[in-house]
Design a protein around this motif. Structure first.
Motif, PDB file in Angstrom:
ATOM      1  N   ARG A  81       0.937  -1.299  -0.085  1.00  0.00           N
ATOM      2  CA  ARG A  81       0.069  -0.040  -0.142  1.00  0.00           C
ATOM      3  C   ARG A  81       0.905   1.176  -0.121  1.00  0.00           C
ATOM      4  O   ARG A  81       1.893   1.180   0.458  1.00  0.00           O
ATOM      5  CB  ARG A  81      -0.777   0.058   1.147  1.00  0.00           C
ATOM      6  CG  ARG A  81      -2.089  -0.728   1.108  1.00  0.00           C
ATOM      7  CD  ARG A  81      -2.265  -2.121   0.856  1.00  0.00           C
ATOM      8  NE  ARG A  81      -3.389  -2.967   0.617  1.00  0.00           N
ATOM      9  CZ  ARG A  81      -3.798  -3.126  -0.547  1.00  0.00           C
ATOM     10  NH1 ARG A  81      -3.125  -3.111  -1.785  1.00  0.00           N
ATOM     11  NH2 ARG A  81      -4.981  -3.819  -0.560  1.00  0.00           N
ATOM     12  N   HIS A  86      -3.695  -6.883   0.320  1.00  0.00           N
ATOM     13  CA  HIS A  86      -2.302  -6.624   0.454  1.00  0.00           C
ATOM     14  C   HIS A  86      -1.542  -7.951  -0.273  1.00  0.00           C
ATOM     15  O   HIS A  86      -0.292  -7.782  -0.858  1.00  0.00           O
ATOM     16  CB  HIS A  86      -1.691  -6.228   1.757  1.00  0.00           C
ATOM     17  CG  HIS A  86      -0.032  -6.135   2.210  1.00  0.00           C
ATOM     18  ND1 HIS A  86       0.492  -7.062   2.492  1.00  0.00           N
ATOM     19  CD2 HIS A  86       0.734  -5.246   1.719  1.00  0.00           C
ATOM     20  CE1 HIS A  86       1.762  -6.879   2.727  1.00  0.00           C
ATOM     21  NE2 HIS A  86       1.932  -5.659   2.145  1.00  0.00           N
ATOM     22  N   ARG A  97       1.473  -2.392   6.256  1.00  0.00           N
ATOM     23  CA  ARG A  97       1.209  -3.074   5.064  1.00  0.00           C
ATOM     24  C   ARG A  97       1.914  -1.803   3.864  1.00  0.00           C
ATOM     25  O   ARG A  97       1.653  -2.066   2.727  1.00  0.00           O
ATOM     26  CB  ARG A  97       0.139  -3.517   4.668  1.00  0.00           C
ATOM     27  CG  ARG A  97      -0.430  -4.532   5.304  1.00  0.00           C
ATOM     28  CD  ARG A  97      -1.864  -4.919   5.361  1.00  0.00           C
ATOM     29  NE  ARG A  97      -2.050  -6.261   6.044  1.00  0.00           N
ATOM     30  CZ  ARG A  97      -2.198  -6.606   7.363  1.00  0.00           C
ATOM     31  NH1 ARG A  97      -2.093  -5.676   7.949  1.00  0.00           N
ATOM     32  NH2 ARG A  97      -2.580  -7.724   7.747  1.00  0.00           N
ATOM     33  N   PRO A 139      -2.021  -1.735  11.255  1.00  0.00           N
ATOM     34  CA  PRO A 139      -1.991  -2.700  10.484  1.00  0.00           C
ATOM     35  C   PRO A 139      -1.883  -2.160   8.805  1.00  0.00           C
ATOM     36  O   PRO A 139      -1.328  -2.919   8.278  1.00  0.00           O
ATOM     37  CB  PRO A 139      -3.339  -3.563  10.643  1.00  0.00           C
ATOM     38  CG  PRO A 139      -3.774  -3.219  12.102  1.00  0.00           C
ATOM     39  CD  PRO A 139      -3.181  -1.922  12.475  1.00  0.00           C
ATOM     40  N   ALA A 140      -2.754  -1.096   8.693  1.00  0.00           N
ATOM     41  CA  ALA A 140      -2.695  -0.343   7.266  1.00  0.00           C
ATOM     42  C   ALA A 140      -1.307   0.138   7.160  1.00  0.00           C
ATOM     43  O   ALA A 140      -0.696   0.092   6.186  1.00  0.00           O
ATOM     44  CB  ALA A 140      -3.681   0.556   7.157  1.00  0.00           C
ATOM     45  N   ASN A 187      -6.753  -4.388   4.225  1.00  0.00           N
ATOM     46  CA  ASN A 187      -5.592  -5.307   4.580  1.00  0.00           C
ATOM     47  C   ASN A 187      -5.429  -6.684   3.793  1.00  0.00           C
ATOM     48  O   ASN A 187      -4.296  -6.934   3.442  1.00  0.00           O
ATOM     49  CB  ASN A 187      -5.530  -5.636   6.320  1.00  0.00           C
ATOM     50  CG  ASN A 187      -5.482  -4.240   7.092  1.00  0.00           C
ATOM     51  OD1 ASN A 187      -5.096  -3.356   6.570  1.00  0.00           O
ATOM     52  ND2 ASN A 187      -5.961  -4.417   8.145  1.00  0.00           N
ATOM     53  N   SER A 188      -6.397  -7.225   3.558  1.00  0.00           N
ATOM     54  CA  SER A 188      -6.580  -8.542   2.859  1.00  0.00           C
ATOM     55  C   SER A 188      -6.004  -8.198   1.578  1.00  0.00           C
ATOM     56  O   SER A 188      -5.410  -8.998   0.834  1.00  0.00           O
ATOM     57  CB  SER A 188      -7.968  -9.121   2.839  1.00  0.00           C
ATOM     58  OG  SER A 188      -8.738  -8.543   1.815  1.00  0.00           O
ATOM     59  N   ARG A 241     -11.511  -1.861   6.876  1.00  0.00           N
ATOM     60  CA  ARG A 241     -10.432  -2.123   7.350  1.00  0.00           C
ATOM     61  C   ARG A 241      -9.644  -3.599   6.877  1.00  0.00           C
ATOM     62  O   ARG A 241      -8.674  -3.902   6.363  1.00  0.00           O
ATOM     63  CB  ARG A 241     -10.049  -2.089   8.723  1.00  0.00           C
ATOM     64  CG  ARG A 241      -8.287  -2.211   9.404  1.00  0.00           C
ATOM     65  CD  ARG A 241      -8.226  -1.657  10.613  1.00  0.00           C
ATOM     66  NE  ARG A 241      -8.861  -2.806  11.460  1.00  0.00           N
ATOM     67  CZ  ARG A 241      -9.956  -2.484  12.365  1.00  0.00           C
ATOM     68  NH1 ARG A 241     -10.485  -1.170  12.460  1.00  0.00           N
ATOM     69  NH2 ARG A 241     -10.597  -3.360  13.214  1.00  0.00           N
TER      70      ARG A 241
END
Length: 487
Positions: free
Chosen positions: A163, A235, A273, A269-270, A232-233, A228
């Protein structure tokens, strides 16, 4: 490609849409999409330039427009209606397609890249130059963003699509301008100022776009779990979400590039990544041009750069596992691997610049999971006091007394709760995933051994420190550690 071969190629592909072979239709459909994308055109642009004549011209034009839908069901329905109408008129698909193309027309002259060869021009240098023209970034940030833009064309060759997170302390730092530039240069952009989780996974599954989100600080990612989770998935290759859709469970692919611009920061978490571009307001020392994508010269420059990247990506040879700087580990290495692989394809200079930038970014943006910060802070308490055990109360009192830490205004693991001081129970909950649990410890060297409290021994932490903190941790040295301290 001259006008005639270009039009003939489109005629052949459009005729194949009428084939009775589903595989042939699908192949033609995908090829048309790629051909349009290569020339910065949409299906609507194609419909606008074709000639629909006769008594059924308007109806056929509407049906033909529906053929450009990404939804398979809508495509099949429109194709069948066109076939039925042609059958009633006793016309073939080939004759119908031929009628859409006039014998000669200057309208196609801008539909393909008929410019002379760009010779030895390095397309990364071109992208880098365009970024410098319009936005203020550091030298390493220019390198990172240039590589990220190019990666959107080849991201499916890698396991991870990092990201791109654009942050700034206040408004007016150039985030929106940079997103607009990325939109003009990346492949299949989908730009939005507000978006839902469902919009993302439907678009990612059908179109594989480059998702560009402005105003990311208004998305409420700390509170919006579904949104979210989708971001995230996406990525990692194979990322998907499963939803109950049309009466049955269906999985939607989420693997797609994404860039998010926000004031402040996004949930950890974001950020982990992401390649994080922290932007600041332009100080005026270097003149920047105003970005006007409708300006003919600007549009031409951006289109040339786009076509250069698109043409390169079709035949690019990339090493999916390039040599990585030793300073990069785990997710940081995952994020930079595709960018470094691309840089290697453009020669030694870009290979060096990419690795230097990666190391700088790794130093600036350490893994800041709350639990990892906690491990590091507890290690500092043990080191400062020189003891082999600490009561839970002693630890939380010390943590909550640090004015520059997160603990006096702890908001929970996801940052979405009311601020309060860290409690002993929350301390235990944060440490539990590391298999570190509170024990009953003696807090005095009194021979009777009565005073006890819940707490932790230093030795419980050492394995976690070695794995999750910096590598300067050494095992406990009994001669340097007092076994008992007032707590």
């Amino acid at each position: 490609m001259t006008d005639t071969p270009f039009r003939d190629t489109l005629k052949t592909l459009l005729t194949a849409l009428g084939s009775n072979d589903p595989a042939q239709r699908q192949k033609a459909r995908l090829t048309i999409r790629d051909t349009l994308a290569a020339n910065r055109k949409s299906w609507n642009d194609l419909v606008a330039i074709l000639h629909f004549r006769g008594k059924h011209g308007e109806k056929l034009k509407k049906l033909f427009a529906m053929l450009g839908q990404d939804n398979d069901g809508e495509f099949d329905n429109a194709r069948q209606k066109v076939s039925d109408l042609l059958a009633r008129e006793k016309r073939t698909w080939k004759a119908f397609v031929e009628s859409l193309f006039p014998a000669s027309s200057n309208s196609w002259s801008e539909w393909h890249d008929d410019a002379q060869s760009y010779g030895d021009i390095n397309l990364l240098d071109v992208v880098h130059h365009l970024l410098q023209r319009y936005v203020k970034l550091t030298a390493h940030q220019f390198v990172a963003v240039s590589l990220w833009i190019v990666h959107t064309f080849v991201y499916q060759r890698f396991t991870v699509t990092p990201r791109l997170t654009l942050t700034s302390p206040v408004r007016g730092c150039g985030k929106t301008t940079l997103l607009d530039l990325i939109e003009a240069l990346c492949v299949r952009p989908l730009k939005s100022d507000s978006i839902t989780a469902a919009s993302i996974y439907h678009a990612a599954d059908r179109e594989h776009p480059t998702l560009l989100i402005d105003e990311g600080d208004n998305l409420g990612l700390a509170f919006n779990g579904p949104l979210r989770a989708v971001l995230n998935s996406g990525h990692r290759k194979g990322g998907k979400v499963t939803r109950y859709h049309n009466g049955q469970a269906r999985s939607f692919s989420t693997f797609s590039p994404a860039a998010v611009a926000a004031i402040g920061t996004l949930p950890l978490p974001a950020m982990h990544r992401s390649v994080i571009i922290h932007m600041e307001r332009h100080d005026g020392r270097r003149e920047l041009k105003r970005l006007d994508k409708d300006d003919p010269d600007t549009k031409a420059d951006l289109n040339i750069a786009y076509r250069m990247i698109f043409r390169w990506a079709k035949d690019a040879e990339l090493n999916s596992d390039p040599p990585m700087p030793a300073q990069l580990r785990d997710r940081q290495a995952d994020n930079w691997r595709p960018l470094i692989a691309i840089a290697d394809a453009f020669g030694a200079d870009w290979a060096t610049r990419a690795r230097e930038a990666a190391v700088v970014f790794a130093g600036e943006h350490q893994d800041e999971d709350a639990a990892v910060v906690l491990l590091r802070d507890i290690r500092d308490i043990f080191e400062g006091r020189g003891v082999d055990r600490l009561a839970s109360k002693t630890i939380v009192d010390h943590l909550n007394g640090a004015d520059d830490a997160m603990w006096p205004e702890w908001r929970g693991i996801h940052g979405n709760q009311q601020p309060r001081k860290l409690s002993q129970g929350e301390l235990a909950k944060l440490l539990e995933p590391f298999q570190i649990r509170p024990r009953t410890i003696r807090t005095s060297s009194d021979a009777c051994g009565k005073p006890t409290a819940k707490g932790y021994y230093r030795i419980q932490f050492e394995a976690a420190w070695r794995s999750y903190c910096t590598n300067d941790v050494t095992p406990s040295q009994p001669r340097n550690i007092r076994h008992l301290r007032s707590v």
